[in-house]
Scaffold this motif. Structure first.
Motif, PDB file in Angstrom:
ATOM      1  N   ILE A   1       0.836  -1.206   0.000  1.00 20.87           N
ATOM      2  CA  ILE A   1       0.000   0.000   0.000  1.00 20.87           C
ATOM      3  C   ILE A   1       0.868   1.252   0.000  1.00 20.87           C
ATOM      4  O   ILE A   1       0.573   2.225  -0.702  1.00 20.87           O
ATOM      5  CB  ILE A   1      -0.970  -0.028   1.200  1.00 20.87           C
ATOM      6  N   PHE A   2       1.946   1.235   0.779  1.00 24.03           N
ATOM      7  CA  PHE A   2       2.826   2.406   0.825  1.00 24.03           C
ATOM      8  C   PHE A   2       3.354   2.734  -0.569  1.00 24.03           C
ATOM      9  O   PHE A   2       3.278   3.874  -1.021  1.00 24.03           O
ATOM     10  CB  PHE A   2       3.991   2.170   1.788  1.00 24.03           C
ATOM     11  N   PHE A   3       3.881   1.738  -1.278  1.00 19.29           N
ATOM     12  CA  PHE A   3       4.434   2.003  -2.610  1.00 19.29           C
ATOM     13  C   PHE A   3       3.348   2.287  -3.639  1.00 19.29           C
ATOM     14  O   PHE A   3       3.610   2.935  -4.649  1.00 19.29           O
ATOM     15  CB  PHE A   3       5.351   0.867  -3.063  1.00 19.29           C
ATOM     16  N   ALA A   4       2.123   1.832  -3.395  1.00 26.15           N
ATOM     17  CA  ALA A   4       1.027   2.169  -4.306  1.00 26.15           C
ATOM     18  C   ALA A   4       0.777   3.666  -4.303  1.00 26.15           C
ATOM     19  O   ALA A   4       0.410   4.243  -5.327  1.00 26.15           O
ATOM     20  CB  ALA A   4      -0.242   1.420  -3.914  1.00 26.15           C
ATOM     21  N   PHE A   5       0.988   4.305  -3.166  1.00 30.23           N
ATOM     22  CA  PHE A   5       0.720   5.735  -3.056  1.00 30.23           C
ATOM     23  C   PHE A   5       1.917   6.599  -3.414  1.00 30.23           C
ATOM     24  O   PHE A   5       1.812   7.822  -3.380  1.00 30.23           O
ATOM     25  CB  PHE A   5       0.235   6.073  -1.644  1.00 30.23           C
TER      26      PHE A   5
ATOM     27  N   LEU B   1      -3.591  17.194  -0.123  1.00 29.48           N
ATOM     28  CA  LEU B   1      -3.164  17.033   1.267  1.00 29.48           C
ATOM     29  C   LEU B   1      -1.794  17.674   1.485  1.00 29.48           C
ATOM     30  O   LEU B   1      -1.601  18.431   2.448  1.00 29.48           O
ATOM     31  CB  LEU B   1      -3.109  15.547   1.648  1.00 29.48           C
ATOM     32  N   GLY B   2      -0.851  17.408   0.612  1.00 27.33           N
ATOM     33  CA  GLY B   2       0.478  18.002   0.721  1.00 27.33           C
ATOM     34  C   GLY B   2       0.436  19.511   0.587  1.00 27.33           C
ATOM     35  O   GLY B   2       1.152  20.234   1.287  1.00 27.33           O
ATOM     36  N   ARG B   3      -0.406  19.997  -0.304  1.00 21.69           N
ATOM     37  CA  ARG B   3      -0.555  21.437  -0.499  1.00 21.69           C
ATOM     38  C   ARG B   3      -1.122  22.083   0.759  1.00 21.69           C
ATOM     39  O   ARG B   3      -0.682  23.145   1.183  1.00 21.69           O
ATOM     40  CB  ARG B   3      -1.491  21.696  -1.691  1.00 21.69           C
ATOM     41  N   TRP B   4      -2.062  21.414   1.396  1.00 22.17           N
ATOM     42  CA  TRP B   4      -2.658  21.916   2.634  1.00 22.17           C
ATOM     43  C   TRP B   4      -1.632  21.919   3.773  1.00 22.17           C
ATOM     44  O   TRP B   4      -1.538  22.891   4.531  1.00 22.17           O
ATOM     45  CB  TRP B   4      -3.876  21.061   2.985  1.00 22.17           C
TER      46      TRP B   4
ATOM     47  N   LYS C   1       6.800  18.861  -4.497  1.00 26.05           N
ATOM     48  CA  LYS C   1       6.940  18.795  -3.032  1.00 26.05           C
ATOM     49  C   LYS C   1       5.619  18.434  -2.349  1.00 26.05           C
ATOM     50  O   LYS C   1       5.583  17.503  -1.541  1.00 26.05           O
ATOM     51  CB  LYS C   1       7.502  20.100  -2.484  1.00 26.05           C
ATOM     52  N   PRO C   2       4.512  19.156  -2.643  1.00 22.88           N
ATOM     53  CA  PRO C   2       3.256  18.762  -2.002  1.00 22.88           C
ATOM     54  C   PRO C   2       2.798  17.361  -2.413  1.00 22.88           C
ATOM     55  O   PRO C   2       2.264  16.620  -1.590  1.00 22.88           O
ATOM     56  CB  PRO C   2       2.251  19.814  -2.461  1.00 22.88           C
ATOM     57  N   LEU C   3       3.021  17.013  -3.674  1.00 17.61           N
ATOM     58  CA  LEU C   3       2.617  15.684  -4.135  1.00 17.61           C
ATOM     59  C   LEU C   3       3.393  14.598  -3.405  1.00 17.61           C
ATOM     60  O   LEU C   3       2.803  13.622  -2.916  1.00 17.61           O
ATOM     61  CB  LEU C   3       2.825  15.558  -5.646  1.00 17.61           C
ATOM     62  N   LEU C   4       4.693  14.742  -3.299  1.00 13.86           N
ATOM     63  CA  LEU C   4       5.510  13.730  -2.633  1.00 13.86           C
ATOM     64  C   LEU C   4       5.206  13.653  -1.143  1.00 13.86           C
ATOM     65  O   LEU C   4       5.073  12.565  -0.584  1.00 13.86           O
ATOM     66  CB  LEU C   4       6.995  14.011  -2.865  1.00 13.86           C
ATOM     67  N   LEU C   5       5.054  14.804  -0.482  1.00 13.81           N
ATOM     68  CA  LEU C   5       4.729  14.802   0.943  1.00 13.81           C
ATOM     69  C   LEU C   5       3.358  14.176   1.190  1.00 13.81           C
ATOM     70  O   LEU C   5       3.205  13.313   2.056  1.00 13.81           O
ATOM     71  CB  LEU C   5       4.755  16.225   1.512  1.00 13.81           C
ATOM     72  N   GLY C   6       2.358  14.594   0.436  1.00 14.01           N
ATOM     73  CA  GLY C   6       1.016  14.036   0.599  1.00 14.01           C
ATOM     74  C   GLY C   6       0.959  12.558   0.294  1.00 14.01           C
ATOM     75  O   GLY C   6       0.297  11.789   0.994  1.00 14.01           O
ATOM     76  N   SER C   7       1.689  12.138  -0.732  1.00 10.82           N
ATOM     77  CA  SER C   7       1.704  10.719  -1.098  1.00 10.82           C
ATOM     78  C   SER C   7       2.396   9.882  -0.036  1.00 10.82           C
ATOM     79  O   SER C   7       1.915   8.808   0.331  1.00 10.82           O
ATOM     80  CB  SER C   7       2.400  10.533  -2.446  1.00 10.82           C
ATOM     81  N   ALA C   8       3.541  10.355   0.460  1.00  9.91           N
ATOM     82  CA  ALA C   8       4.271   9.603   1.490  1.00  9.91           C
ATOM     83  C   ALA C   8       3.454   9.510   2.774  1.00  9.91           C
ATOM     84  O   ALA C   8       3.366   8.434   3.390  1.00  9.91           O
ATOM     85  CB  ALA C   8       5.622  10.251   1.751  1.00  9.91           C
ATOM     86  N   LEU C   9       2.846  10.609   3.164  1.00 10.86           N
ATOM     87  CA  LEU C   9       2.037  10.612   4.383  1.00 10.86           C
ATOM     88  C   LEU C   9       0.822   9.702   4.229  1.00 10.86           C
ATOM     89  O   LEU C   9       0.522   8.896   5.118  1.00 10.86           O
ATOM     90  CB  LEU C   9       1.607  12.041   4.711  1.00 10.86           C
TER      91      LEU C   9
ATOM     92  N   VAL D   1       0.142   6.246   6.353  1.00  3.58           N
ATOM     93  CA  VAL D   1      -1.044   6.095   7.199  1.00  3.58           C
ATOM     94  C   VAL D   1      -1.920   4.944   6.710  1.00  3.58           C
ATOM     95  O   VAL D   1      -2.311   4.068   7.494  1.00  3.58           O
ATOM     96  CB  VAL D   1      -1.850   7.413   7.259  1.00  3.58           C
ATOM     97  N   ILE D   2      -2.218   4.904   5.416  1.00  4.43           N
ATOM     98  CA  ILE D   2      -3.092   3.837   4.912  1.00  4.43           C
ATOM     99  C   ILE D   2      -2.362   2.497   4.936  1.00  4.43           C
ATOM    100  O   ILE D   2      -2.963   1.462   5.216  1.00  4.43           O
ATOM    101  CB  ILE D   2      -3.640   4.195   3.515  1.00  4.43           C
ATOM    102  N   GLY D   3      -1.055   2.495   4.670  1.00  9.31           N
ATOM    103  CA  GLY D   3      -0.275   1.264   4.808  1.00  9.31           C
ATOM    104  C   GLY D   3      -0.272   0.768   6.241  1.00  9.31           C
ATOM    105  O   GLY D   3      -0.400  -0.428   6.500  1.00  9.31           O
ATOM    106  N   GLY D   4      -0.133   1.695   7.191  1.00  7.64           N
ATOM    107  CA  GLY D   4      -0.198   1.322   8.612  1.00  7.64           C
ATOM    108  C   GLY D   4      -1.555   0.758   8.982  1.00  7.64           C
ATOM    109  O   GLY D   4      -1.659  -0.221   9.740  1.00  7.64           O
ATOM    110  N   LEU D   5      -2.614   1.373   8.452  1.00  7.42           N
ATOM    111  CA  LEU D   5      -3.958   0.836   8.689  1.00  7.42           C
ATOM    112  C   LEU D   5      -4.115  -0.555   8.079  1.00  7.42           C
ATOM    113  O   LEU D   5      -4.762  -1.427   8.656  1.00  7.42           O
ATOM    114  CB  LEU D   5      -5.015   1.786   8.143  1.00  7.42           C
TER     115      LEU D   5
END
Length: 175
Positions: free
Chosen positions: A50-54, A100-103, A130-138, A142-146
């Motif tokens: 899931i992490f790498f999917a995002f 999300l990253g932009r926010w 930058k926002p895309l990578l930050l939002g995607s990693a976060l 989170v979803i991978g952890g879930l």
């Protein structure tokens, strides 16, 4: 068991090991942990798949496979979960992760243009990466952890239910 449910959807380990395209991996592919179906291996596969999917990177599957080889989690499940982002889903997923990253970074929204050509993409990419990578990693974390926690809980629930069923069957036989 949960293994029986998951095993129905996975390819045979021997068939994967015999693929000519994968022979360059040598003995790494013959590690039995890459195909075991246990709570730890499957849960880790859910997290990393899931992490790498995002992650908006080229070669997501290669990166996920290398990570599965490194941490010795279930390789087929890891690779299958990378397909969460596919040609039908990647646009809305990456748009949401960008937002999300932009926010989080408090970056203003980009001005839209009616002309979308390669020059426009290259110019705008310098503003959105930058926002895309930050939002995607976060989001991936989170979803991978879930996914990891969900698989841990599902596995325990499934084992506890099987134990209870056997206990009930023994009590019925004894009565």
């Amino acid at each position: 068991m949960a293994r029986k449910i998951i095993r129905r959807f996975l390819p045979d380990a021997a068939a994967v090991k015999e693929k000519p395209a994968l022979q360059f991996l040598g003995d790494l592919l013959h590690d039995p942990n890459l195909f075991h179906l246990n709570r730890h291996s499957v849960s880790l596969a859910f997290f990393f798949g899931i992490f790498f999917a995002f992650m908006p990177l080229p070669g997501q599957m290669v990166l996920a496979a290398l990570c599965a080889l490194w941490v010795r989690c279930n390789l087929p499940i890891t690779l299958a979960l990378v397909w969460i982002t596919n040609p039908l889903t990647y646009a809305p997923i990456f748009f949401a992760t960008y937002q999300l990253g932009r926010w989080i970074l408090d970056v203003p929204s980009l001005a839209t243009s009616s002309e979308h050509n390669w020059a426009w993409v290259m110019e705008e990419f310098s503003h959105i990466w930058k926002p895309l990578l930050l939002g995607s990693a976060l989001t991936g974390f989170v979803i991978g952890g879930l996914g990891y926690i969900t698989m841990q809980l599902f596995w325990r629930w499934h084992v506890a239910r099987a134990w209870q069923r056997r206990k009930d069957e023994r009590q019925q036989r004894d009565n």
